[in-house]
Design a protein around this motif. Structure first.
Motif, PDB file in Angstrom:
ATOM      1  N   GLN A   9      -4.897   2.033 -19.124  1.00  0.00           N
ATOM      2  CA  GLN A   9      -3.651   1.585 -18.502  1.00  0.00           C
ATOM      3  C   GLN A   9      -3.362   2.411 -17.249  1.00  0.00           C
ATOM      4  O   GLN A   9      -2.964   1.874 -16.218  1.00  0.00           O
ATOM      5  N   ASN A  10      -3.537   3.705 -17.362  1.00  0.00           N
ATOM      6  CA  ASN A  10      -3.301   4.576 -16.208  1.00  0.00           C
ATOM      7  C   ASN A  10      -4.292   4.308 -15.088  1.00  0.00           C
ATOM      8  O   ASN A  10      -3.927   4.307 -13.911  1.00  0.00           O
ATOM      9  N   LEU A  11      -5.532   4.059 -15.446  1.00  0.00           N
ATOM     10  CA  LEU A  11      -6.541   3.715 -14.446  1.00  0.00           C
ATOM     11  C   LEU A  11      -6.173   2.404 -13.750  1.00  0.00           C
ATOM     12  O   LEU A  11      -6.296   2.287 -12.524  1.00  0.00           O
ATOM     13  N   ALA A  12      -5.692   1.448 -14.522  1.00  0.00           N
ATOM     14  CA  ALA A  12      -5.236   0.179 -13.935  1.00  0.00           C
ATOM     15  C   ALA A  12      -4.063   0.410 -12.987  1.00  0.00           C
ATOM     16  O   ALA A  12      -3.972  -0.220 -11.931  1.00  0.00           O
ATOM     17  N   GLY A  58       4.417   4.747  -9.712  1.00  0.00           N
ATOM     18  CA  GLY A  58       3.151   5.013 -10.388  1.00  0.00           C
ATOM     19  C   GLY A  58       2.930   6.453 -10.807  1.00  0.00           C
ATOM     20  O   GLY A  58       2.003   6.742 -11.555  1.00  0.00           O
ATOM     21  N   GLY A  59       3.745   7.364 -10.300  1.00  0.00           N
ATOM     22  CA  GLY A  59       3.599   8.770 -10.666  1.00  0.00           C
ATOM     23  C   GLY A  59       2.258   9.334 -10.232  1.00  0.00           C
ATOM     24  O   GLY A  59       1.693   8.937  -9.218  1.00  0.00           O
ATOM     25  N   SER A  60       1.743  10.256 -11.010  1.00  0.00           N
ATOM     26  CA  SER A  60       0.502  10.936 -10.632  1.00  0.00           C
ATOM     27  C   SER A  60      -0.687   9.975 -10.594  1.00  0.00           C
ATOM     28  O   SER A  60      -1.576  10.126  -9.764  1.00  0.00           O
ATOM     29  N   TRP A  61      -0.709   8.967 -11.468  1.00  0.00           N
ATOM     30  CA  TRP A  61      -1.804   7.999 -11.431  1.00  0.00           C
ATOM     31  C   TRP A  61      -1.690   7.084 -10.221  1.00  0.00           C
ATOM     32  O   TRP A  61      -2.700   6.729  -9.606  1.00  0.00           O
ATOM     33  N   GLY A  62      -0.484   6.696  -9.870  1.00  0.00           N
ATOM     34  CA  GLY A  62      -0.284   5.846  -8.698  1.00  0.00           C
ATOM     35  C   GLY A  62      -0.703   6.542  -7.421  1.00  0.00           C
ATOM     36  O   GLY A  62      -1.467   5.993  -6.621  1.00  0.00           O
ATOM     37  N   ILE A  63      -0.230   7.774  -7.231  1.00  0.00           N
ATOM     38  CA  ILE A  63      -0.618   8.511  -6.019  1.00  0.00           C
ATOM     39  C   ILE A  63      -2.090   8.887  -6.083  1.00  0.00           C
ATOM     40  O   ILE A  63      -2.755   8.990  -5.055  1.00  0.00           O
ATOM     41  N   GLY A  64      -2.632   9.046  -7.292  1.00  0.00           N
ATOM     42  CA  GLY A  64      -4.065   9.318  -7.435  1.00  0.00           C
ATOM     43  C   GLY A  64      -4.909   8.183  -6.880  1.00  0.00           C
ATOM     44  O   GLY A  64      -5.910   8.413  -6.197  1.00  0.00           O
ATOM     45  N   GLY A  65      -4.500   6.951  -7.153  1.00  0.00           N
ATOM     46  CA  GLY A  65      -5.218   5.790  -6.617  1.00  0.00           C
ATOM     47  C   GLY A  65      -5.159   5.739  -5.099  1.00  0.00           C
ATOM     48  O   GLY A  65      -6.159   5.462  -4.423  1.00  0.00           O
ATOM     49  N   VAL A  66      -3.992   6.036  -4.546  1.00  0.00           N
ATOM     50  CA  VAL A  66      -3.829   6.067  -3.094  1.00  0.00           C
ATOM     51  C   VAL A  66      -4.630   7.226  -2.501  1.00  0.00           C
ATOM     52  O   VAL A  66      -5.280   7.079  -1.469  1.00  0.00           O
TER      53      VAL A  66
END
Length: 186
Positions: A9-12, A58-66
């Motif tokens: 879910q976090n990866l998505a 998205g928090g840390s996962w959202g900014i991680g994707g960016v």
């Protein structure tokens, strides 16, 4: 809850922000070049709006994707300065606004579900993260010899204005889409 399911879910979530960041960056560099002020600074930077949504929603996962996407795209803007330079530049570019948001989140008592988030909070977060990101990015680039003395202050303000403009555009589109989805379900 199964940790693997949570991980996926976090990866998505990371991908959910990485893809629109990539798309808006592509649009920015191909269609909105008329807003370019100096190298790496646009007076209207739409991807900054995706970055802010990634941080807040998205928090840390959202900014991680960016963050990962921005590393992949950094060669397009800055040429081949090496992977370490690109990595450090993107850590500054993504990390400083993320930390700035975390500070605002605590100071303004914003809960994890964003139920206490107000319009005034959004405006304050947009200005604070844009200014912090711009100042940190320009300072890093100045220290690396990529930004000249003569344009440092001007490029900080231009980048801040460009980021805030991009945030306004993205948030406006998000509100319009949310209203359309709400109407469709009523």
């Amino acid at each position: 809850m199964d940790n693997r399911f949570s991980y996926f879910q976090n990866l998505a979530l990371a991908i959910l922000f990485a893809v629109p960041y990539y798309v808006t960056f592509w649009l920015q560099t191909h269609w909105l070049t008329g807003f370019d002020f100096v190298q790496g600074v646009s007076l209207l930077f739409i991807p900054a709006g995706i970055k802010m949504l990634a941080i807040v929603v998205g928090g840390s996962w959202g900014i991680g994707g960016v963050f990962v996407t921005s590393i992949l795209l950094s060669e397009f803007v800055w040429g081949d300065n090496g992977f370490v330079y690109a990595l450090m530049a993107q850590i500054v570019w993504a990390g400083v606004p993320f930390i700035t948001y975390q500070i605002f989140k605590r100071m303004l008592h914003i809960d994890d579900m964003l139920l206490s988030l107000k319009g005034s909070h959004i405006a304050l977060i947009a200005v604070g993260t844009s200014l912090a990101s711009s100042l940190a990015d320009r300072t890093f680039r100045y220290a690396a010899g990529q930004v000249q003395d003569a344009v440092f202050n001007t490029s900080v303000w231009a980048m801040t204005i460009g980021d805030m403009g991009g945030i306004v555009v993205v948030l406006t589109v998000a509100v319009i889409l949310a209203n359309q989805l709400r109407k469709a379900h009523v």
